[in-house]
Write an enzyme that holds these catalytic residues in place. Structure first.
Site, PDB file in Angstrom:
ATOM      1  N   LYS A 208       0.839  -1.200   0.000  1.00  0.00           N
ATOM      2  CA  LYS A 208       0.000   0.000   0.000  1.00  0.00           C
ATOM      3  C   LYS A 208       0.881   1.260   0.000  1.00  0.00           C
ATOM      4  O   LYS A 208       0.689   2.146  -0.797  1.00  0.00           O
ATOM      5  CB  LYS A 208      -0.904  -0.032   1.241  1.00  0.00           C
ATOM      6  N   GLU A 214      10.570  -4.604   4.612  1.00  0.00           N
ATOM      7  CA  GLU A 214      10.667  -5.997   4.152  1.00  0.00           C
ATOM      8  C   GLU A 214      10.347  -6.104   2.663  1.00  0.00           C
ATOM      9  O   GLU A 214      11.080  -6.733   1.895  1.00  0.00           O
ATOM     10  CB  GLU A 214       9.687  -6.891   4.935  1.00  0.00           C
ATOM     11  N   GLY A 269      -4.798  -2.289   5.304  1.00  0.00           N
ATOM     12  CA  GLY A 269      -4.022  -3.434   4.816  1.00  0.00           C
ATOM     13  C   GLY A 269      -4.723  -4.763   5.057  1.00  0.00           C
ATOM     14  O   GLY A 269      -4.865  -5.581   4.148  1.00  0.00           O
ATOM     15  N   ARG A 270      -5.172  -4.984   6.280  1.00  0.00           N
ATOM     16  CA  ARG A 270      -5.773  -6.282   6.613  1.00  0.00           C
ATOM     17  C   ARG A 270      -7.189  -6.437   6.077  1.00  0.00           C
ATOM     18  O   ARG A 270      -7.799  -7.486   6.251  1.00  0.00           O
ATOM     19  CB  ARG A 270      -5.732  -6.499   8.127  1.00  0.00           C
ATOM     20  N   GLU A 355      -4.785  -7.282  15.122  1.00  0.00           N
ATOM     21  CA  GLU A 355      -4.314  -5.948  14.757  1.00  0.00           C
ATOM     22  C   GLU A 355      -5.469  -4.955  14.872  1.00  0.00           C
ATOM     23  O   GLU A 355      -5.272  -3.782  15.146  1.00  0.00           O
ATOM     24  CB  GLU A 355      -3.734  -5.956  13.337  1.00  0.00           C
ATOM     25  N   HIS A 386      -5.080 -33.858  17.380  1.00  0.00           N
ATOM     26  CA  HIS A 386      -4.061 -34.801  17.839  1.00  0.00           C
ATOM     27  C   HIS A 386      -2.932 -34.095  18.552  1.00  0.00           C
ATOM     28  O   HIS A 386      -1.863 -34.665  18.744  1.00  0.00           O
ATOM     29  CB  HIS A 386      -3.544 -35.617  16.649  1.00  0.00           C
ATOM     30  N   LYS A 506       8.648  -0.807  13.533  1.00  0.00           N
ATOM     31  CA  LYS A 506       9.193  -0.411  12.228  1.00  0.00           C
ATOM     32  C   LYS A 506      10.207   0.721  12.420  1.00  0.00           C
ATOM     33  O   LYS A 506      11.300   0.700  11.869  1.00  0.00           O
ATOM     34  CB  LYS A 506       8.086   0.093  11.293  1.00  0.00           C
TER      35      LYS A 506
HETATM   36  C1  G6Q Z   1      -2.462  -4.049   8.011  1.00  0.00           C
HETATM   37  C2  G6Q Z   1      -1.234  -3.460   8.487  1.00  0.00           C
HETATM   38  C3  G6Q Z   1       0.028  -4.095   7.961  1.00  0.00           C
HETATM   39  C4  G6Q Z   1       0.382  -3.738   6.522  1.00  0.00           C
HETATM   40  C5  G6Q Z   1       1.824  -4.144   6.259  1.00  0.00           C
HETATM   41  C6  G6Q Z   1       2.236  -3.892   4.830  1.00  0.00           C
HETATM   42  O1  G6Q Z   1      -3.560  -3.651   8.303  1.00  0.00           O
HETATM   43  O2  G6Q Z   1      -1.258  -2.104   8.285  1.00  0.00           O
HETATM   44  O3  G6Q Z   1       0.009  -5.486   8.076  1.00  0.00           O
HETATM   45  O4  G6Q Z   1      -0.492  -4.356   5.648  1.00  0.00           O
HETATM   46  O5  G6Q Z   1       2.682  -3.481   7.142  1.00  0.00           O
HETATM   47  O6  G6Q Z   1       2.119  -2.547   4.499  1.00  0.00           O
HETATM   48  P1  G6Q Z   1       2.264  -2.076   3.028  1.00  0.00           P
HETATM   49  O7  G6Q Z   1       1.177  -2.674   2.220  1.00  0.00           O
HETATM   50  O8  G6Q Z   1       2.202  -0.579   3.054  1.00  0.00           O
HETATM   51  O9  G6Q Z   1       3.603  -2.559   2.525  1.00  0.00           O
END
Ligand code: G6Q
Length: 541
Positions: A208, A214, A269-270, A355, A386, A506
């Site tokens: 996003k 990462e 994001g989620r 989250e 199990h 972060k």
């Molecule tokens: C989700 C969070 C988080 C995010 C990641 C990736 O709700 O905000 O999991 O999706 O940190 O972020 P980017 O899509 O900006 O790389």
């Protein structure tokens, strides 16, 4: 509408009193007193059937929980979300993942723009692109069609795509290989790409913000990996596409904006699986199946918006989560999909639930004086039975469990499916009703062993049933949990849509990077433990 603090709402007070009356009531008695309970305490909508009868509730509990939702402003806040109000207060944003699922032809105007048109504009571009990749019309740099798709993303830009890909694998193109790279640990990239040819590989860089450490690190490594084989900068345009809201950063990375699929700051994001973040899923299952997924989401969105709370699946589920977390002090919730295709659903739901509702202050910044979001976890059934199910049955903690099953298998072989589903029903039964001392004794067990073989029962479950795991059902299932989370967050009066807790790590990691990478011994100004660990790491590597 002004909302009283949670503990002052009349329904909350009544629930506190009611809890003391009901906490020792056994499900055995609740079922014995009401032979119709199993059919009465069930609800249906958007192709999902929810049996919530094996919860430690009476009609009075349910009445009070519904009253609590009303006193908490759930109907009004739901409308506010669907309208596009800025209900994510700490980030001053609308929360409109529901708009991603609105059918073509509908309209939702936010800040003067019809967002549904924007959504379908992107979906149409994604569909065109996915079709070109699937048909082989989209060629790599050396003229070969794409055989491998690697999604690079993390968190919300990874878990949705990987969960949905695994869930819908039955429907996916088997001659295309899909991989997902998220971890900054180079092992992830190496293992995902080790057996792939660069000239047949397409990277989908999903971020996003397009700034996430990462993802950017993995994307740069992917770029080097591709260039090492293809040896031509112009190859990037054929082998990299981006999914992002940050066109500038995408261009700066060297990806042609024509190969970028956008979304908007009102998609968290989620909550982004139904946005362009789902591009890899669309390539895997095709645009028509992806639209079925969106239709499933939308069906549950409509159910949530329109169904009275008493029969509203996600609202009931969310209220039961509140009941156990805030009154019984249950710290975790288990989610066990009895479908191997849903093996990544628990990981996906961990992010969605934790989250969103792992928060300690109310919307206006007051510390909460009650428990908020529980720890969610799980494994596909029957595997979990199990191992850790022991603790669910005979441990000292109360752990409500969701069991998810399907009537028709996707891969019917012999009697596998009846065996699988018999376990769903048996587990729910055993957890609720247990095994009394008398029952154990009737088996002529050595008296000393009797206590070890007693199951006290009274352990709550929800059973979610659907006809079959299809794109439509998957969409409905995810939306079910999204709106359950929303219901919980609304009662707890927290912001389910920000994630400040993820931001701190972060920032701190960025500060430490140069201290690890510098040639010269760095001046360290952390606490003594962090300093010692950094020195030890530098000495050991
Ligand atoms: C989700 C969070 C988080 C995010 C990641 C990736 O709700 O905000 O999991 O999706 O940190 O972020 P980017 O899509 O900006 O790389």
């Amino acid at each position: 509408m002004s909302i009283a603090p949670l503990r002052e709402r009349p329904a909350w007070r009544a629930l506190e009193r009611h809890y003391t009356e009901i906490r020792d009531v056994h499900l055995r008695d609740l079922f014995a007193d009401d032979p119709a309970r199993g059919e009465r305490l069930a609800a249906e909508g958007a192709s999902l059937y929810l049996d919530y009868s094996k919860n430690r509730v009476t009609d009075e509990t349910l009445r009070l929980l519904v009253q609590l939702a009303e006193e908490s402003g759930l109907p009004e806040r739901t409308e506010a979300m669907f309208r596009g109000d800025r209900i994510n207060v700490s980030e001053n944003r609308s929360v409109l993942h529901v708009a991603l699922r609105l059918p073509k032809g509908k309209s939702l105007v936010v800040d003067g723009r019809d967002v549904v048109q924007d959504v379908h504009g992107v979906l149409d571009r994604m569909a065109k692109f996915a079709d070109r990749v699937r048909s082989g019309e989209w060629k790599g740099h050396t003229g070969k069609p794409i055989a491998n798709v690697v999604n690079i993303g993390i968190g919300g830009s990874d878990l949705g795509p990987v969960m949905a890909y695994e869930a819908l694998r039955h429907y996916s193109r088997r001659d295309l290989t899909f991989r997902f790279v998220s971890n900054v640990d180079s092992a992830d990239f190496v293992e995902a790409t080790g057996d792939l040819s660069a000239d047949e590989t397409l990277f989908v860089v999903a971020s996003k913000t397009f700034t996430t450490l990462e993802t950017m690190t993995n994307a740069r490594t992917a770029r080097e990996w591709a260039l090492a084989a293809l040896d031509d900068e112009s190859a990037i345009a054929k082998h990299f596409v981006a999914v992002s809201t940050n066109a500038e950063a995408v261009a700066a990375f060297g990806i042609d904006p024509a190969n970028m699929f956008g979304f908007w700051d009102w998609v968290g994001g989620r909550y982004s699986l139904a946005s362009a973040i789902g591009l890899s899923t669309m390539i895997a299952v095709g645009p028509d199946r992806f639209r079925e997924l969106l239709a499933g989401f939308h069906a549950l969105d409509e159910h949530f918006r329109e169904t009275p709370l008493e029969r509203n699946l996600p609202a009931l589920h969310g209220l039961l989560c509140v009941w156990y977390a805030s009154f019984f002090g249950a710290e975790t919730v288990g989610v066990m999909p009895y479908s191997h295709y849903l093996k990544r659903l628990p990981a996906y739901l961990q992010q969605l639930t934790m989250e969103s509702n792992g928060k300690q202050v109310t919307l206006d910044g007051r510390p909460v004086d009650y428990e908020t979001g529980a720890v969610f976890w799980g494994e596909p059934g029957t595997n979990g039975q199990h191992s850790f199910f022991q603790l669910l049955h005979q441990g000292t903690r109360l752990i409500p469990v969701d069991l998810i099953g399907f009537a028709k298998p996707l891969e019917p072989i012999r009697d596998h499916h009846d065996l699988l589903m018999s376990n769903v029903f048996a587990q729910a039964e055993a957890l609720a009703f247990g095994r009394s001392e008398d029952e154990v004794r009737s088996e002529e067990v050595d008296e000393q062993i009797v206590p070890h073989r007693v199951f006290e029962g009274n352990r709550p479950t929800n059973v979610l049933l659907a006809e079959q795991l299809t794109p439509h059902t998957l969409g409905a299932l995810v939306a079910f949990y999204e709106h359950s989370v929303f219901t919980q967050g609304t009662v707890w009066e927290i912001d389910s849509f920000d994630q400040w807790g993820v931001e701190l790590g972060k920032v701190l990691a960025q500060r430490i990077v140069p201290e690890l990478e510098s040639e010269a011994v760095p001046e360290l100004a952390h606490d003594s433990s962090t300093n010692a660990l950094i020195r030890r790491y530098r000495a050991m590597r």
